[in-house]
Design a protein around this motif. Structure first.
Motif, PDB file in Angstrom:
ATOM      1  N   MET A  99       0.839  -1.190   0.000  1.00 20.43           N
ATOM      2  CA  MET A  99       0.000   0.000   0.000  1.00 20.43           C
ATOM      3  C   MET A  99       0.883   1.252   0.000  1.00 20.43           C
ATOM      4  O   MET A  99       2.083   1.197   0.272  1.00 20.43           O
ATOM      5  CB  MET A  99      -0.893   0.014   1.245  1.00 20.43           C
ATOM      6  N   THR A 100       0.242   2.361  -0.276  1.00 18.66           N
ATOM      7  CA  THR A 100       0.952   3.626  -0.199  1.00 18.66           C
ATOM      8  C   THR A 100      -0.056   4.693   0.203  1.00 18.66           C
ATOM      9  O   THR A 100      -1.248   4.564  -0.050  1.00 18.66           O
ATOM     10  CB  THR A 100       1.626   3.967  -1.539  1.00 18.66           C
ATOM     11  N   ALA A 101       0.447   5.738   0.862  1.00 18.27           N
ATOM     12  CA  ALA A 101      -0.456   6.810   1.267  1.00 18.27           C
ATOM     13  C   ALA A 101      -0.758   7.692   0.059  1.00 18.27           C
ATOM     14  O   ALA A 101       0.045   7.809  -0.863  1.00 18.27           O
ATOM     15  CB  ALA A 101       0.166   7.629   2.383  1.00 18.27           C
ATOM     16  N   PHE A 102      -1.946   8.289   0.069  1.00 18.30           N
ATOM     17  CA  PHE A 102      -2.343   9.133  -1.041  1.00 18.30           C
ATOM     18  C   PHE A 102      -3.147  10.305  -0.492  1.00 18.30           C
ATOM     19  O   PHE A 102      -4.078  10.112   0.298  1.00 18.30           O
ATOM     20  CB  PHE A 102      -3.183   8.321  -2.026  1.00 18.30           C
ATOM     21  N   VAL A 103      -2.759  11.519  -0.900  1.00 13.80           N
ATOM     22  CA  VAL A 103      -3.444  12.708  -0.414  1.00 13.80           C
ATOM     23  C   VAL A 103      -4.541  13.085  -1.400  1.00 13.80           C
ATOM     24  O   VAL A 103      -4.258  13.370  -2.562  1.00 13.80           O
ATOM     25  CB  VAL A 103      -2.462  13.889  -0.241  1.00 13.80           C
ATOM     26  N   LYS A 104      -5.763  13.081  -0.920  1.00 12.83           N
ATOM     27  CA  LYS A 104      -6.908  13.299  -1.814  1.00 12.83           C
ATOM     28  C   LYS A 104      -7.168  14.785  -2.029  1.00 12.83           C
ATOM     29  O   LYS A 104      -8.232  15.294  -1.693  1.00 12.83           O
ATOM     30  CB  LYS A 104      -8.155  12.630  -1.224  1.00 12.83           C
ATOM     31  N   CYS A 105      -6.196  15.479  -2.575  1.00 13.69           N
ATOM     32  CA  CYS A 105      -6.398  16.896  -2.873  1.00 13.69           C
ATOM     33  C   CYS A 105      -5.383  17.298  -3.927  1.00 13.69           C
ATOM     34  O   CYS A 105      -4.220  16.907  -3.861  1.00 13.69           O
ATOM     35  CB  CYS A 105      -6.212  17.765  -1.631  1.00 13.69           C
ATOM     36  N   ALA A 106      -5.823  18.045  -4.914  1.00 15.19           N
ATOM     37  CA  ALA A 106      -4.908  18.548  -5.942  1.00 15.19           C
ATOM     38  C   ALA A 106      -4.964  20.063  -6.008  1.00 15.19           C
ATOM     39  O   ALA A 106      -4.488  20.683  -6.938  1.00 15.19           O
ATOM     40  CB  ALA A 106      -5.243  17.933  -7.293  1.00 15.19           C
ATOM     41  N   GLU A 187      -5.371   8.711   2.460  1.00 20.01           N
ATOM     42  CA  GLU A 187      -5.934   7.372   2.428  1.00 20.01           C
ATOM     43  C   GLU A 187      -4.819   6.414   2.006  1.00 20.01           C
ATOM     44  O   GLU A 187      -3.902   6.801   1.289  1.00 20.01           O
ATOM     45  CB  GLU A 187      -7.065   7.356   1.374  1.00 20.01           C
ATOM     46  N   LEU A 188      -4.901   5.162   2.456  1.00 19.79           N
ATOM     47  CA  LEU A 188      -3.954   4.168   1.986  1.00 19.79           C
ATOM     48  C   LEU A 188      -4.556   3.485   0.764  1.00 19.79           C
ATOM     49  O   LEU A 188      -5.640   2.907   0.828  1.00 19.79           O
ATOM     50  CB  LEU A 188      -3.657   3.134   3.071  1.00 19.79           C
ATOM     51  N   ALA A 196      -6.884   7.508  -8.836  1.00 17.59           N
ATOM     52  CA  ALA A 196      -7.410   7.862  -7.522  1.00 17.59           C
ATOM     53  C   ALA A 196      -8.079   9.217  -7.660  1.00 17.59           C
ATOM     54  O   ALA A 196      -7.689  10.025  -8.503  1.00 17.59           O
ATOM     55  CB  ALA A 196      -6.289   7.919  -6.506  1.00 17.59           C
ATOM     56  N   VAL A 197      -9.076   9.449  -6.829  1.00 14.56           N
ATOM     57  CA  VAL A 197      -9.797  10.718  -6.909  1.00 14.56           C
ATOM     58  C   VAL A 197      -9.048  11.763  -6.088  1.00 14.56           C
ATOM     59  O   VAL A 197      -8.860  11.596  -4.892  1.00 14.56           O
ATOM     60  CB  VAL A 197     -11.237  10.548  -6.394  1.00 14.56           C
ATOM     61  N   ASN A 198      -8.633  12.826  -6.777  1.00 12.70           N
ATOM     62  CA  ASN A 198      -7.834  13.858  -6.122  1.00 12.70           C
ATOM     63  C   ASN A 198      -8.677  14.942  -5.471  1.00 12.70           C
ATOM     64  O   ASN A 198      -8.385  16.127  -5.615  1.00 12.70           O
ATOM     65  CB  ASN A 198      -6.904  14.513  -7.142  1.00 12.70           C
ATOM     66  N   CYS A 199      -9.723  14.539  -4.777  1.00 13.30           N
ATOM     67  CA  CYS A 199     -10.543  15.547  -4.121  1.00 13.30           C
ATOM     68  C   CYS A 199     -11.339  14.890  -3.010  1.00 13.30           C
ATOM     69  O   CYS A 199     -11.686  13.715  -3.086  1.00 13.30           O
ATOM     70  CB  CYS A 199     -11.505  16.203  -5.102  1.00 13.30           C
ATOM     71  N   ALA A 200     -11.592  15.646  -1.942  1.00 13.39           N
ATOM     72  CA  ALA A 200     -12.366  15.096  -0.837  1.00 13.39           C
ATOM     73  C   ALA A 200     -13.501  16.036  -0.455  1.00 13.39           C
ATOM     74  O   ALA A 200     -14.101  15.905   0.599  1.00 13.39           O
ATOM     75  CB  ALA A 200     -11.459  14.845   0.362  1.00 13.39           C
ATOM     76  N   SER A 201     -13.789  17.022  -1.337  1.00 18.88           N
ATOM     77  CA  SER A 201     -14.773  18.048  -0.988  1.00 18.88           C
ATOM     78  C   SER A 201     -16.194  17.500  -1.035  1.00 18.88           C
ATOM     79  O   SER A 201     -16.620  16.922  -2.021  1.00 18.88           O
ATOM     80  CB  SER A 201     -14.655  19.219  -1.948  1.00 18.88           C
ATOM     81  N   LYS A 202     -16.891  17.695   0.072  1.00 14.82           N
ATOM     82  CA  LYS A 202     -18.280  17.251   0.130  1.00 14.82           C
ATOM     83  C   LYS A 202     -19.234  18.368  -0.272  1.00 14.82           C
ATOM     84  O   LYS A 202     -20.456  18.210  -0.183  1.00 14.82           O
ATOM     85  CB  LYS A 202     -18.615  16.761   1.547  1.00 14.82           C
TER      86      LYS A 202
END
Lengths: 265, 166
Positions: A99-106, A187-188, A196-202
């Protein structure tokens, strides 16, 4: 002369008695340590990062030896360590996906808007106490103050142009940054994942567009494209289920905001 | 040695206190026995220091085994400071004071126990203060060990105020 001999004899006898006492008690209070536990502990990396969910490498070694944890439970050691531990335990290595960590924001400095200029403490964890949760217009995105950078024991995450980016080669998926990020952005994901989705905005699509050029607007185009049913939109943000994802890339093609990709550091 | 070492948390400090109570009480007993029934009849009282050290070292080893078996968590928490009870001056000090003051067996045990309880009180209070100090805004130069030593000094003065009253 006799005085010296008597003195030596007395001290010798006292020492002998105490030695016998200690030897006897040592047997009686012996702590049984599993040889397996010692061997496993020797194979573990020894960073005591806690990424496995146990208190440290000693605790994990104990759990593996007792059969409570899997042989591949150490996310840092990965495959090589898992196979060595498996040899000690005499069992096969389970399928442990790297696995690897991934930051869901661009939303870096160019793409994401700031509401104001912030000059306070540079620490993500204090942002909930700052007006609007920080200067960034998007209240879900990466703030770039680097709490995750400080948390990382492997120097694998850095702030690049205002957002955190994971160095996938250095990342050991220990999960420290995941636990640290106050916005739960990290997220891992599987190391092999191409998308991967580069966003976490709700936020709703309109609000997202107002705050950031590169946010998920929840248009659902990706879900309609996905044949495997791996991508879903919940709370106005897309999310990929890597158990189902085949890596075909159709979601990434259709995405109007072009936010489905993996950024390499 | 153990005062700044294990006084970070009240629980650990109390564990250390317990270990010291055990060691000092038993060592007072044994040292007194050895002094009265072996060293004095043989006219070897000058050997007291070396024999007492022997007894104390063995006892500390025993306490270490005992804790490792019965309370691994406390054993881990005390770490290197557990074997260092051997070099704790109070342990040897009380054994020597006992014979110097000519205490008999019971008096020695009570004196030892009292000293150890005093040590425990001191280290637990110290740990309590240090737990609070954690949250204080201490000038940078005093952070860490310096403030602990200052605290120890102030505590010593405070305790000194009691001597003579009791």
């Amino acid at each position: 002369m006799t005085g010296i001999i008597i003195a030596a004899a007395v001290v010798g006898c006292v020492g002998l008695v105490l030695g016998l006492f200690l030897g006897f008690m040592g047997k009686k209070f012996a702590v049984e340590v599993d040889q397996k536990e010692i061997d496993i502990r020797a194979e573990l990396p020894g960073n005591n990062c806690g990424g496995c969910g146990y208190a440290g490498c000693d605790a994990l070694a104990k759990a593996i030896a007792a059969g409570e944890a899997e042989v591949g439970a150490c996310p840092v050691g990965g495959e090589p360590v898992a196979s060595k531990i498996a040899a000690i335990m005499g069992s096969e290595v389970g399928s442990s996906v790297k696995m690897t960590a991934f930051v869901k924001c661009a939303g870096d400095c160019e793409k994401a808007k700031d509401n104001y200029k912030y000059t306070g403490v540079e620490e993500c964890t204090v942002m909930p106490f700052v007006p609007n949760g920080g200067a960034k217009a998007c209240t879900y995105g990466c703030m770039g103050y680097g709490s995750c950078v400080k948390a990382c024991p492997f120097d694998a995450i850095h702030i690049v142009n205002g957002i955190a980016v994971v160095d996938r080669e250095k990342c050991k998926a220990c999960g420290k940054c995941v636990a640290t990020c106050p916005r739960h952005l990290i997220e891992l994901i599987p190391y092999d994942a191409k998308y991967a989705v580069n966003c976490a905005s709700k936020d709703k699509g309109k609000d997202v567009m107002a705050a950031c050029q590169t946010g998920c607007i929840g248009c659902m185009l990706c879900t309609k494209q996905c044949e495997a049913g791996a991508i879903t939109v919940e709370n106005n943000v897309a999310h990929i289920d890597y158990k189902k994802c085949t890596g075909c890339g159709k979601c990434a093609e259709k995405c109007p905001k072009k936010i489905i990709h993996v950024t390499h550091a | 040695m153990s005062i700044p070492g294990v006084s970070k948390k009240i629980n650990t400090a109390a564990g250390m206190g317990g270990a010291v109570i055990g060691v000092i009480t038993i060592s007072s007993l044994i040292c007194s026995l050895i002094y009265d029934f072996i060293l004095t009849p043989l006219d070897l009282t000058y050997l007291n220091t070396i024999v007492f050290i022997l007894v104390i070292a063995a006892l500390v080893q025993f306490v270490e085994m005992f804790l490792k078996k019965t309370s691994p968590a406390l054993y881990e928490a005390l770490g290197v400071y557990l074997p260092l009870i051997t070099t704790n001056c109070a342990v040897l000090g009380i054994a020597l004071t006992n014979v110097q003051n000519g205490y008999n067996l019971i008096e020695s045990v009570v004196a030892g126990f009292g000293t150890a309880v005093g040590f425990t009180i001191a280290i637990v209070i110290m740990a309590g203060i240090r737990e609070r100090i954690e949250f204080n805004d201490i000038p940078e130069n005093f952070r860490g060990m310096p403030i602990v030593l200052l605290t120890a000094g102030l505590m010593a003065i405070a305790f000194f105020g009691f001597s003579g009253i009791l």
